[in-house]
Write a protein that holds these residues in place. Structure first.
Motif, PDB file in Angstrom:
ATOM      1  N   ALA A  36       0.836  -1.203   0.000  1.00  0.00           N
ATOM      2  CA  ALA A  36       0.000   0.000   0.000  1.00  0.00           C
ATOM      3  C   ALA A  36       0.867   1.248   0.000  1.00  0.00           C
ATOM      4  N   ARG A  37       0.616   2.178  -0.924  1.00  0.00           N
ATOM      5  CA  ARG A  37       1.395   3.422  -0.989  1.00  0.00           C
ATOM      6  C   ARG A  37       0.962   4.418   0.091  1.00  0.00           C
ATOM      7  N   ASP A  38      -0.331   4.490   0.351  1.00  0.00           N
ATOM      8  CA  ASP A  38      -0.857   5.389   1.385  1.00  0.00           C
ATOM      9  C   ASP A  38      -0.956   4.603   2.685  1.00  0.00           C
ATOM     10  N   ARG A  39      -0.020   4.835   3.605  1.00  0.00           N
ATOM     11  CA  ARG A  39       0.029   4.033   4.827  1.00  0.00           C
ATOM     12  C   ARG A  39      -1.137   4.324   5.767  1.00  0.00           C
ATOM     13  N   GLN A  40      -1.605   5.548   5.781  1.00  0.00           N
ATOM     14  CA  GLN A  40      -2.753   5.846   6.631  1.00  0.00           C
ATOM     15  C   GLN A  40      -4.014   5.160   6.114  1.00  0.00           C
ATOM     16  N   ALA A  41      -4.207   5.170   4.795  1.00  0.00           N
ATOM     17  CA  ALA A  41      -5.345   4.452   4.215  1.00  0.00           C
ATOM     18  C   ALA A  41      -5.208   2.955   4.471  1.00  0.00           C
ATOM     19  N   MET A  42      -3.990   2.438   4.439  1.00  0.00           N
ATOM     20  CA  MET A  42      -3.772   1.022   4.709  1.00  0.00           C
ATOM     21  C   MET A  42      -4.219   0.663   6.115  1.00  0.00           C
ATOM     22  N   VAL A  43      -3.848   1.486   7.098  1.00  0.00           N
ATOM     23  CA  VAL A  43      -4.234   1.206   8.480  1.00  0.00           C
ATOM     24  C   VAL A  43      -5.755   1.211   8.610  1.00  0.00           C
ATOM     25  N   VAL A  44      -6.423   2.145   7.944  1.00  0.00           N
ATOM     26  CA  VAL A  44      -7.886   2.220   8.030  1.00  0.00           C
ATOM     27  C   VAL A  44      -8.526   0.993   7.394  1.00  0.00           C
ATOM     28  N   VAL A  45      -8.109   0.645   6.180  1.00  0.00           N
ATOM     29  CA  VAL A  45      -8.722  -0.488   5.474  1.00  0.00           C
ATOM     30  C   VAL A  45      -8.450  -1.792   6.205  1.00  0.00           C
ATOM     31  N   VAL A  46      -7.213  -2.011   6.622  1.00  0.00           N
ATOM     32  CA  VAL A  46      -6.877  -3.242   7.339  1.00  0.00           C
ATOM     33  C   VAL A  46      -7.622  -3.297   8.669  1.00  0.00           C
ATOM     34  N   GLY A  47      -7.708  -2.168   9.354  1.00  0.00           N
ATOM     35  CA  GLY A  47      -8.439  -2.154  10.620  1.00  0.00           C
ATOM     36  C   GLY A  47      -9.905  -2.488  10.441  1.00  0.00           C
ATOM     37  N   VAL A  48     -10.545  -1.946   9.416  1.00  0.00           N
ATOM     38  CA  VAL A  48     -11.956  -2.250   9.153  1.00  0.00           C
ATOM     39  C   VAL A  48     -12.122  -3.727   8.825  1.00  0.00           C
ATOM     40  N   CYS A  49     -11.227  -4.275   8.000  1.00  0.00           N
ATOM     41  CA  CYS A  49     -11.325  -5.702   7.645  1.00  0.00           C
ATOM     42  C   CYS A  49     -11.166  -6.585   8.874  1.00  0.00           C
ATOM     43  N   LEU A  50     -10.201  -6.266   9.736  1.00  0.00           N
ATOM     44  CA  LEU A  50     -10.027  -7.066  10.943  1.00  0.00           C
ATOM     45  C   LEU A  50     -11.237  -6.961  11.857  1.00  0.00           C
ATOM     46  N   LEU A  51     -11.783  -5.761  11.981  1.00  0.00           N
ATOM     47  CA  LEU A  51     -12.968  -5.588  12.818  1.00  0.00           C
ATOM     48  C   LEU A  51     -14.133  -6.423  12.300  1.00  0.00           C
ATOM     49  N   VAL A  52     -14.338  -6.395  10.981  1.00  0.00           N
ATOM     50  CA  VAL A  52     -15.434  -7.178  10.392  1.00  0.00           C
ATOM     51  C   VAL A  52     -15.183  -8.666  10.576  1.00  0.00           C
ATOM     52  N   MET A  53     -13.949  -9.122  10.357  1.00  0.00           N
ATOM     53  CA  MET A  53     -13.641 -10.547  10.469  1.00  0.00           C
ATOM     54  C   MET A  53     -13.836 -11.058  11.893  1.00  0.00           C
ATOM     55  N   PHE A  54     -13.322 -10.334  12.867  1.00  0.00           N
ATOM     56  CA  PHE A  54     -13.446 -10.801  14.246  1.00  0.00           C
ATOM     57  C   PHE A  54     -14.885 -10.658  14.750  1.00  0.00           C
ATOM     58  N   THR A  55     -15.600  -9.659  14.247  1.00  0.00           N
ATOM     59  CA  THR A  55     -17.023  -9.562  14.596  1.00  0.00           C
ATOM     60  C   THR A  55     -17.790 -10.748  14.044  1.00  0.00           C
ATOM     61  N   TRP A  56     -17.490 -11.103  12.786  1.00  0.00           N
ATOM     62  CA  TRP A  56     -18.146 -12.268  12.192  1.00  0.00           C
ATOM     63  C   TRP A  56     -17.803 -13.539  12.954  1.00  0.00           C
ATOM     64  N   LEU A  57     -16.505 -13.678  13.372  1.00  0.00           N
ATOM     65  CA  LEU A  57     -16.092 -14.852  14.132  1.00  0.00           C
ATOM     66  C   LEU A  57     -16.803 -14.906  15.477  1.00  0.00           C
ATOM     67  N   LEU A  58     -16.931 -13.762  16.145  1.00  0.00           N
ATOM     68  CA  LEU A  58     -17.617 -13.718  17.430  1.00  0.00           C
ATOM     69  C   LEU A  58     -19.086 -14.091  17.272  1.00  0.00           C
ATOM     70  N   TRP A  59     -19.683 -13.605  16.187  1.00  0.00           N
ATOM     71  CA  TRP A  59     -21.102 -13.926  15.958  1.00  0.00           C
ATOM     72  C   TRP A  59     -21.274 -15.418  15.670  1.00  0.00           C
ATOM     73  N   GLN A  60     -20.361 -15.992  14.906  1.00  0.00           N
ATOM     74  CA  GLN A  60     -20.445 -17.422  14.609  1.00  0.00           C
ATOM     75  C   GLN A  60     -20.312 -18.258  15.874  1.00  0.00           C
ATOM     76  N   LEU A  61     -19.427 -17.858  16.761  1.00  0.00           N
ATOM     77  CA  LEU A  61     -19.260 -18.603  18.002  1.00  0.00           C
ATOM     78  C   LEU A  61     -20.452 -18.435  18.931  1.00  0.00           C
ATOM     79  N   ALA A  62     -21.091 -17.254  18.828  1.00  0.00           N
ATOM     80  CA  ALA A  62     -22.206 -16.991  19.740  1.00  0.00           C
ATOM     81  C   ALA A  62     -23.470 -17.740  19.330  1.00  0.00           C
ATOM     82  N   VAL A  63     -23.746 -17.800  18.019  1.00  0.00           N
ATOM     83  CA  VAL A  63     -25.017 -18.384  17.565  1.00  0.00           C
ATOM     84  C   VAL A  63     -24.857 -19.817  17.078  1.00  0.00           C
ATOM     85  N   GLY A  64     -23.631 -20.245  16.814  1.00  0.00           N
ATOM     86  CA  GLY A  64     -23.428 -21.583  16.276  1.00  0.00           C
ATOM     87  C   GLY A  64     -23.435 -22.634  17.375  1.00  0.00           C
TER      88      GLY A  64
END
Length: 471
Positions: free
Chosen positions: A127-155
């Motif tokens: 990524a050339r824009d490091r600040q944009a990289m931190v934002v995009v990666v942070g959003v992806c991690l938040l979504v992934m771990f939220t999805w994992l938490l939801w799967q563990l909670a309802v599964g």
């Protein structure tokens, strides 16, 4: 240097405070390799999905063509992973989230898991824009771990797995089986995501260090070239001052002899021929020296001050050293035993060596002995001065050709500095002294032989042609 706080350390490690941009096409051919990588992973993803479907790991209700299409769609974005790393990451993890909510068995195949890892790594590494990289990666991690938490909670998969293995009735460890399974899933996912981020950032930091080293190497190279140029200019100006003194001497001689000839012409024309011959000889040598000076200084810049160099000053200067001063160089009591020898043919020919040539030979010995004392392990050295003014083919061949305007060569003058030591570790010099020495030799149309000897030690040998008319 003050210690950085944790937020500052993180910002520095991720490169948020730098203007460095990693070139996506570095090394050359990277785009083409990305295409081949993406195509290869598409093929592997389709093959892996078929293997998983044949092994009964996928939902049988999903048509085979749809399984293959969805698997290929997950790997295809990697063909542009370096051109658009953040976009590839967003597309790949959107693919993961959509399939995870609709057909969760497909994104869990081994190949697609590798695809998601490469996408996250590429986003951090390229990524050339490091600040944009931190934002995009942070959003992806938040979504992934939220999805994992939801799967563990309802599964209920963990409960069924524990019951099928009989872990609830007879726990094999100190922890509750369900708690241990949840912790294991979280540890695996953290290692997966944080590992991709760490490897990607290490790659980006390595690229930044390589660019910094390349810039430093260029800076050092430019500075070295500038130092060499300044050394050459300084030495040329020193030569100019020394030759100025010699030429001024000849002009004074011409003036005195011209006055004497003028007085003798009326009284004794025959006797007047002697001062006229002296004028002729002095004028020829002065012209020869000036031509050599002009050739040496033709491309000299105007960077130096009006004083003419490091020696500076416009006051009176004593005559430059010559051959008679060389023994004093060899007599220094500094642990180096120097043997001096002088060979002159015919005897006394060394006294007729022109002052500029003698000065250059003196400087050669001075530089050669200085290098031995600074950079060699030698304890003994030898200095040999040879002057040959014998007429004939041997004398003519000894020189390197006549000096311009001197009417040909009448022998040669040579110095040779030898030592038997080895280069002292960690004492390599800049080479600027040898550059100045070669400049002097070129000014006199001479020959220089500088370098290590086959039998060991080092040789500095300079041979300069002598003009027809002695000084």
């Amino acid at each position: 240097m003050p210690r950085l706080r944790p937020p500052e350390l993180i910002a520095e490690w991720f490169g948020l405070d730098t203007d460095f941009e990693r070139a996506p096409a570095d090394p050359p051919g990277a785009y083409r390799r990305d295409v081949w990588l993406g195509v290869g992973l598409v093929v592997l993803a389709v093959a892996g999905s078929e293997v998983a479907r044949s092994a009964g790991l996928l939902d049988e209700a999903t048509p085979p063509w749809l399984v293959a299409l969805l698997s290929a769609a997950g790997a295809l974005p990697l063909v542009v992973r370096r051109r658009y790393p953040l976009m590839v990451l967003a597309v790949a993890y959107t693919h993961f989230l959509v399939l995870g909510l609709t057909v969760p068995s497909i994104p869990m195949t081994v190949v697609l898991q590798a695809v998601y890892f490469v996408a996250l790594y590429s986003a951090v590494a390229w990524a050339r824009d490091r600040q944009a990289m931190v934002v995009v990666v942070g959003v992806c991690l938040l979504v992934m771990f939220t999805w994992l938490l939801w799967q563990l909670a309802v599964g209920s998969g963990l409960q069924q797995a524990a019951e099928s293995r009989g872990l609830l009735d007879d726990p094999p460890g100190y922890l509750d089986p369900i708690t241990a399974m949840v912790a294991h899933i979280w540890l695996v996912n953290m290692a997966y995501f944080l590992g991709a981020i760490a490897i990607g950032q290490v790659s980006w930091n390595a690229a930044r260090r390589r660019q910094q080293l390349a810039h430093q190497a260029l800076t050092i190279e430019r500075q070295s070239a500038e130092l060499q140029r300044r050394a050459v200019v300084s030495d040329r100006l020193r030569i100019a001052r020394e030759l100025h003194d010699v030429v001024a001497h000849h002009v004074s001689v011409i003036g005195i002899q011209a006055a004497a000839a003028r007085r003798l012409l009326a009284k004794d024309p025959v006797l007047a021929a002697e001062p006229l011959a002296t004028i002729e000889s002095a004028s020829r040598e002065a012209v020869t020296q000036m031509r050599g000076l002009v050739g040496t200084l033709r491309d000299t810049g105007s960077e130096t001050g009006s004083d003419g160099g490091p020696d500076g000053g416009s006051g009176a200067r004593s005559p430059g050293p010559g051959l008679t001063d060389i023994p004093a160089l060899t007599a220094a009591d500094d642990g180096l035993d120097v043997a001096f020898s002088l060979v002159a043919e015919p005897p006394g020919a060394d006294a007729e060596v022109p002052a500029p040539v003698a000065l250059s030979l003196y400087r050669t010995v001075q530089e050669g002995l200085a290098n031995v004392r600074k950079h060699s392990t030698a304890r003994t050295a030898s200095v040999t001065v040879r002057v040959d003014r014998r007429s004939g083919p041997s004398a003519g061949a000894a020189g390197s050709g006549g000096t311009a305007g001197s009417g040909g060569s009448a022998g040669f003058a040579e110095v040779e500095v030898l030592d038997d030591g080895r280069t002292r570790p960690g004492s390599s010099g800049t080479g600027l002294g040898l550059i100045g020495l070669r400049e002097r030799v070129a000014a006199h149309h001479g020959v220089a032989e500088i370098g290590p000897r086959v039998t060991g030690g080092y040789r500095v040998r300079v041979r300069l042609p002598l003009p027809q008319d002695p000084a």
